[in-house]
Design a protein around this motif. Structure first.
Motif, PDB file in Angstrom:
ATOM      1  N   UNK A  52      52.616  50.375  15.064  1.00  0.00           N
ATOM      2  CA  UNK A  52      51.244  49.843  14.948  1.00  0.00           C
ATOM      3  C   UNK A  52      51.180  48.372  15.338  1.00  0.00           C
TER       4      UNK A  52
ATOM      5  N   UNK B 286      38.577  56.382   8.522  1.00  0.00           N
ATOM      6  CA  UNK B 286      39.887  56.341   7.861  1.00  0.00           C
ATOM      7  C   UNK B 286      40.904  55.644   8.772  1.00  0.00           C
TER       8      UNK B 286
ATOM      9  N   UNK C 115      44.857  54.355   9.787  1.00  0.00           N
ATOM     10  CA  UNK C 115      46.263  54.704   9.535  1.00  0.00           C
ATOM     11  C   UNK C 115      46.878  53.659   8.614  1.00  0.00           C
ATOM     12  N   UNK C 116      47.642  54.092   7.644  1.00  0.00           N
ATOM     13  CA  UNK C 116      48.339  53.149   6.772  1.00  0.00           C
ATOM     14  C   UNK C 116      49.815  53.176   7.117  1.00  0.00           C
ATOM     15  N   UNK C 117      50.263  52.161   7.865  1.00  0.00           N
ATOM     16  CA  UNK C 117      51.650  52.178   8.336  1.00  0.00           C
ATOM     17  C   UNK C 117      52.646  52.214   7.187  1.00  0.00           C
ATOM     18  N   UNK C 118      53.730  52.930   7.410  1.00  0.00           N
ATOM     19  CA  UNK C 118      54.850  52.928   6.478  1.00  0.00           C
ATOM     20  C   UNK C 118      55.849  51.882   6.976  1.00  0.00           C
TER      21      UNK C 118
ATOM     22  N   UNK D   7      44.291  51.986  17.912  1.00  0.00           N
ATOM     23  CA  UNK D   7      44.778  53.360  18.137  1.00  0.00           C
ATOM     24  C   UNK D   7      45.056  53.586  19.615  1.00  0.00           C
TER      25      UNK D   7
END
Lengths: 176, 288
Positions: free
Chosen positions: A33, A21, A23-26, A143
């Motif tokens: 990121x 999985x 990370x989906x940056x906002x 990461x």
């Protein structure tokens, strides 16, 4: 037979089930990121009250101000508490077992959840000094993780890291 | 008003459960990519609590054993027929050091219900109603890294004022309680909660449990249905079931688990990644 093949046969799962999985940056976390891709650890610093927030949020979680700037962290931290995962994790992490998840106190104040790498589990100590390392999870997804401070050592190792990063098509972290 | 809860986990495969419970309690951006799960979170909390309070792993295991002793007296408990020792807990499969398999709660299908009404109406529909005498809630965090109280050995500083508010509303104190229905889901959380009840010095709950005081026949009967670890984890229903168990205790309907002459108790509920707490003081009489 590899662990993955065994599990695929036993559970009927596919390679897709083992995909990590990401990370989906906002919008408000994207700079963080972007920073890790460059080998820097960026923290969100409130211009109004001085709070350093991690994870970064849309506004300051202390004073709600939206006036913030990104500052580069020292990459130093201490180990607050940890767990050595050895069983019953989701499929994407089964092949990493055993792996260490930890509560890490950054020198700048915030606490972070991350992995400790480059350290035998029995060597882990509460309060031990750590330094950040960057691990490529997928193309363009990096990461921040942590290892015992001083574990890196030589210039040669830094050069090796740089070459490794380049081969993966990433920007190398700044040397030194 | 009829309040009901029902949960069915058995339709999920073990992998679906592992995946679901990794994502349910962990932040998708900041935790899941590191392989975080509920067990990993509880293991970190256990490691930290032990390191900073001096609580031993045997004492942590003691919570599971105490819960099992209560569950052995409950006809509806998942582990009603199986006894458990500290050695068995410590020697069970390592899940996430220091957390062993028997320190992890067990998912279960289950349900429970109760009838709620005003104190005035209660007497008309029930011979021996139970009264909500005091209650209080507070919220700590979405992720443990942002918890209101940062030190794992001082989590009681978050829980205690909430418990105190519930005691005060009831006009009672810790020593007036005949039972402490504590829901931690993992042994370390039960210890953190017990630290906050006003019956033991914070950090000494492990020793309290080890002394047998929280087991059947002890001075501080705690978690009398065995909760998530031995009764069964029915999702949001664990706190619910413990609440119903508390009511049954005060009505004298708790069978072999009955605490004699129980009049008052404190019960807690919480959820998520140990993000909040709710304390309720119940009584089968209104204190004068």
């Amino acid at each position: 037979m590899s662990l993955r093949d065994t599990l695929k046969e036993k559970l009927g799962c596919t390679d897709e089930d083992f995909v990590k999985p990401l990370p989906h940056p906002t919008k408000w976390s994207a700079p963080f990121w972007e920073g890790t891709k460059q080998g820097t650890l960026l923290l969100k610093h409130c211009r109004n009250c001085g709070t350093i927030d991690h994870p970064p949020y849309l506004y300051c979680t202390n004073c709600s101000s939206e006036e913030a700037e990104w500052v580069e962290a020292s990459g130093k931290a201490t180990l607050y508490a940890y767990a050595v995962n050895s069983y019953g994790v989701p499929l994407p992490f089964v092949e990493d077992l055993p792996y260490v998840t930890a509560l890490i106190d950054l020198a700048e104040g915030p606490r972070m959840i991350s992995n400790i790498v480059g350290c035998a589990p029995e060597e882990l100590r509460n309060g031990m000094e750590l330094e950040v390392v960057f691990e490529e999870l997928a193309p363009n997804v990096v990461l921040p993780k942590w290892r015992p401070a001083g574990a890196e050592g030589s210039d040669m190792e830094r050069e090796y890291q740089r070459v490794l990063y380049e081969r993966k098509g990433m920007t190398a972290p700044p040397s030194g | 008003m009829l309040v009901i809860h029902a949960q069915r986990f058995s339709q999920f495969s073990a992998n679906e459960q592992a995946a679901y419970f990794a994502h349910a309690g962990s932040d998708l951006e900041w935790e899941v990519p590191y392989g975080m799960t509920y067990n990993a979170l509880a293991a970190m909390m256990t490691q930290g609590y032990m390191a900073y309070t001096g609580t031993t792993l045997e004492q942590v295991a003691g919570v599971c054993v105490a819960c099992r002793k209560w569950a052995n007296r409950q006809p509806n408990a998942m582990f009603r027929d199986k006894t458990l020792t500290v050695e068995q807990v410590l020697n069970s499969r390592m899940v996430a050091y220091p957390l062993t398999a028997y320190m992890c709660n067990v998912l279960a299908d289950g349900g429970c219900a109760y009838v709620m009404t005003t104190a005035e109406n209660a007497k008309k529909v029930c011979k021996n109603p139970v009264y909500v005498l005091g209650e209080a809630s507070d919220y700590s965090h979405r992720s443990i890294i942002k918890s209101k109280v940062r030190d794992l050995d001082r989590m009681h500083e978050f829980y205690a004022p909430v418990a105190q508010k519930a005691y005060e509303q009831a006009g009672l104190g810790p020593e007036d309680m005949d039972i402490y229905e504590i829901y931690g889901a993992y042994p370390v959380v039960s210890l953190m909660m017990a630290d906050a009840l006003g019956i033991v010095e914070p950090g000494q709950s492990g020793a309290l449990v080890e002394s047998g005081a929280t087991s059947p026949g002890g001075k501080y009967p705690m978690t009398t249905n065995g909760e998530a670890m031995s009764f069964g984890h029915t999702g949001t229903g664990v706190g619910f079931a413990l609440f119903v168990e508390g009511v049954r205790q005060l009505q004298g309907k708790a069978g072999k688990a009955q605490v004699e002459d129980a009049r008052f108790l404190i019960d807690d509920c919480g959820g998520g990644a140990f993000m909040d707490v709710h304390f309720t003081v119940l009584g089968n009489q209104i204190p004068s």
